[in-house]
Scaffold this motif. Structure first.
Motif, PDB file in Angstrom:
ATOM      1  N   PRO A   1     -52.633 -51.374   5.171  1.00 27.38           N
ATOM      2  CA  PRO A   1     -51.499 -51.095   6.057  1.00 27.38           C
ATOM      3  C   PRO A   1     -51.585 -51.963   7.312  1.00 27.38           C
ATOM      4  CG  PRO A   1     -52.616 -49.060   5.418  1.00 27.38           C
ATOM      5  CD  PRO A   1     -53.461 -50.197   4.943  1.00 27.38           C
ATOM      6  N   SER A   2     -50.468 -52.176   7.932  1.00 30.36           N
ATOM      7  CA  SER A   2     -50.409 -52.968   9.150  1.00 30.36           C
ATOM      8  C   SER A   2     -51.403 -52.440  10.187  1.00 30.36           C
ATOM      9  CB  SER A   2     -48.991 -52.923   9.725  1.00 30.36           C
ATOM     10  OG  SER A   2     -48.914 -53.693  10.879  1.00 30.36           O
ATOM     11  N   GLY A   3     -52.171 -53.336  10.756  1.00 30.12           N
ATOM     12  CA  GLY A   3     -53.140 -52.955  11.777  1.00 30.12           C
ATOM     13  C   GLY A   3     -54.494 -52.558  11.227  1.00 30.12           C
ATOM     14  N   LYS A   4     -54.640 -52.519   9.908  1.00 29.20           N
ATOM     15  CA  LYS A   4     -55.918 -52.161   9.266  1.00 29.20           C
ATOM     16  C   LYS A   4     -56.487 -53.391   8.576  1.00 29.20           C
ATOM     17  CE  LYS A   4     -55.396 -47.798  10.214  1.00 29.20           C
ATOM     18  NZ  LYS A   4     -56.219 -47.105  11.167  1.00 29.20           N
ATOM     19  N   ASP A   5     -57.797 -53.436   8.444  1.00 25.63           N
ATOM     20  CA  ASP A   5     -58.467 -54.545   7.783  1.00 25.63           C
ATOM     21  C   ASP A   5     -59.508 -53.967   6.834  1.00 25.63           C
ATOM     22  OD1 ASP A   5     -59.101 -57.163   7.177  1.00 25.63           O
ATOM     23  OD2 ASP A   5     -60.540 -57.353   8.812  1.00 25.63           O
ATOM     24  N   TRP A   6     -59.039 -53.248   5.812  1.00 27.27           N
ATOM     25  CA  TRP A   6     -59.935 -52.581   4.885  1.00 27.27           C
ATOM     26  C   TRP A   6     -60.503 -53.568   3.879  1.00 27.27           C
ATOM     27  CZ3 TRP A   6     -55.926 -48.166   4.128  1.00 27.27           C
ATOM     28  CH2 TRP A   6     -55.944 -47.336   5.244  1.00 27.27           C
ATOM     29  N   THR A   7     -61.782 -53.436   3.597  1.00 26.95           N
ATOM     30  CA  THR A   7     -62.519 -54.354   2.729  1.00 26.95           C
ATOM     31  C   THR A   7     -62.747 -53.735   1.354  1.00 26.95           C
ATOM     32  OG1 THR A   7     -64.676 -53.468   3.339  1.00 26.95           O
ATOM     33  CG2 THR A   7     -63.769 -55.224   4.755  1.00 26.95           C
TER      34      THR A   7
END
Length: 81
Positions: free
Chosen positions: A40-46
């Motif tokens: 989602p926008s604003g998240k940087d999930w790996t």
């Protein structure tokens, strides 16, 4: 062997970039990737996040070839599901 590929995210703040791991293996595409699904926008999930949340056991991860290396899909031609 693995290659690290860096993507410059135009929407990222302060010039942040995301690294992805590409491993050479025996899947139908000839290359295994560790590219996470869109966040989602604003998240940087790996991929490690996805694995920790149990997402590797969900069929859509396999079907879309997300996080192949982290989830253990690398080298598998047949669905684990």
């Amino acid at each position: 062997d693995a290659t690290v590929w860096t993507s410059d995210d135009e929407d990222a703040e302060d010039g942040d970039s995301q690294n992805y791991v590409i491993s050479f293996g025996d899947n139908d595409q000839g290359v295994c990737s560790d590219i996470p699904p869109p966040s989602p926008s604003g998240k940087d999930w790996t991929c490690e996040d996805q694995k920790g949340w149990g997402k590797c056991s969900e069929r859509w991860m396999w079907d879309n070839r997300y996080c192949e290396t982290t989830c253990g899909f690398c080298g598998r031609n047949e669905s684990p599901y």
